[in-house]
Design an enzyme around this catalytic site. Structure first.
Site, PDB file in Angstrom:
ATOM      1  N   ASP A   1      43.892  -8.388 -10.705  1.00 11.92           N
ATOM      2  CA  ASP A   1      44.897  -9.286 -11.803  1.00 11.92           C
ATOM      3  C   ASP A   1      45.637 -10.240 -10.997  1.00 11.92           C
ATOM      4  O   ASP A   1      46.238 -10.010 -10.032  1.00 11.92           O
ATOM      5  CB  ASP A   1      45.230  -8.412 -12.645  1.00 11.92           C
ATOM      6  CG  ASP A   1      44.562  -7.757 -13.395  1.00 11.92           C
ATOM      7  OD1 ASP A   1      43.218  -8.002 -13.915  1.00 11.92           O
ATOM      8  OD2 ASP A   1      44.677  -6.365 -13.804  1.00 11.92           O
ATOM      9  N   LYS A   2      46.069 -11.256 -11.950  1.00 14.58           N
ATOM     10  CA  LYS A   2      46.974 -12.255 -11.276  1.00 14.58           C
ATOM     11  C   LYS A   2      48.369 -11.456 -10.881  1.00 14.58           C
ATOM     12  O   LYS A   2      48.657 -12.081  -9.319  1.00 14.58           O
ATOM     13  CB  LYS A   2      47.584 -13.250 -12.460  1.00 14.58           C
ATOM     14  CG  LYS A   2      48.595 -14.189 -11.963  1.00 14.58           C
ATOM     15  CD  LYS A   2      48.891 -15.073 -13.414  1.00 14.58           C
ATOM     16  CE  LYS A   2      50.025 -15.860 -12.821  1.00 14.58           C
ATOM     17  NZ  LYS A   2      50.521 -16.756 -13.889  1.00 14.58           N
TER      18      LYS A   2
END
Length: 319
Positions: free
Chosen positions: A138-139
């Site tokens: 995830d970012k």
């Protein structure tokens, strides 16, 4: 210049009874269902050497073979974005991804991603699907990722992921104090009402997470998680399902839990921690060329170290 993508997978018995397009999404990671359906319809994705229809049901044991053309429109711009490279040879790159770096371009993130950075670092990755990216973070999750520098290496690493032989360990700081570790075996799929979220869902894909306690504080716990599967947001969803959401998780976390009598600095960091407290700490796999077992570690980033220091100080002060 168009490129040829070739891959082959055996349909596991666990997917018996599923539609061909559903199985293809499961086995050929990184390609959309619509793209895979298109390849099925053109015969570029075959079943035991024969053309089939996307809706055809599979029995398990069949071999799906993909021989497809990837057009130039799948390419992206190279950008000079710094990378923290842990290891690199002619076949793979292992990186320590920072928080805030999106892995792959998408709507709203056409540039400034890990993929753009990889194309600048190694231009030949333009010849590999997804610039060699094998799995994602995830970012705002930090830590280790492996990238393949050849199509052969990418295929081998994807097969290890699917066979669950690639080992991935994460550090997380959760809200709550579980008595001990445990195993979460709960399928994950799209949230029925919010397409941007995932949820434990009976119709979702199998998902298994193991976790153990590393250090317990007054109202929070440092845990280490091991993935058997790699579903989107898996640790975040599973720990929230156990009622132990991650500190700072903007999607699956609840309100910050403040220990009674906590000092102001701890209250501030708990209220304002800017991301989910999750770090991909360890990555181990079989090197696709040498066949040797390789393992890598990434130390906790500064923000998580500071968070743990404040929690530890609070617990010691209140003893």
């Amino acid at each position: 210049m168009p490129r040829i993508l070739e891959a082959k997978h055996r349909v596991p018995d666990t997917l018996a009874g599923s539609r061909l397009d559903q199985v293809a999404v499961e086995l050929f990671d990184g390609h959309s269902r619509e793209r895979l359906k298109g390849w099925i319809k053109t015969g570029e994705l075959s079943v035991d050497g024969l053309q089939a229809k996307p809706k055809d049901k599979l029995h398990g044991g069949e071999y799906l073979a993909l021989h497809a053309t990837l057009e130039d429109d799948m390419r992206f711009e190279a950008e000079d974005i710094p990378l923290a490279i842990v290891f690199e040879d002619e076949h793979v790159i292992v990186i320590d991804k920072p928080a805030g770096l999106v892995v792959h371009p998408a709507a709203g993130n056409a540039s400034g991603t890990l993929l753009n950075a990889l194309l600048h670092h190694c231009p030949t990755l333009a010849q590999i699907p997804r610039a060699g990216i094998v799995h994602r973070l995830d970012k705002d999750t930090t830590g280790l990722m492996v990238v393949a520098k050849t199509l052969t290496a990418q295929t081998a690493l994807v097969e290890q992921l699917q066979a669950r032989t690639m080992s991935r360990h994460y550090d997380a700081v959760i809200i709550g104090t579980p008595v001990a570790g445990g195993k979460v075996d709960a399928p994950i799929g799209r949230h029925p009402k919010d397409r941007k979220r995932q949820a434990v869902n009976a119709s979702g894909k199998p998902a298994v997470t193991h976790y153990r306690v590393v250090e317990r504080f007054r109202a929070h716990t440092h845990v280490r998680c091991k993935l058997e599967t790699g579903r989107t947001h898996q640790i975040r969803v599973h720990m929230a399902h156990q009622r132990y959401p991650l500190i700072g998780d903007p999607v699956y976390g609840g309100r910050a839990k403040l220990p009674p009598g906590a000092a102001l600095p701890l209250k501030e960091i708990l209220r304002e921690f800017p991301r989910q407290a999750l770090h991909a700490r360890k990555l181990a796999f079989v090197h696709p060329e040498s066949g040797n077992d390789v393992s890598f570690l990434a130390p906790l980033p500064d923000d998580l170290l500071m968070l743990l220091d404040y929690l530890r100080e609070d617990s010691e002060t209140m003893r």
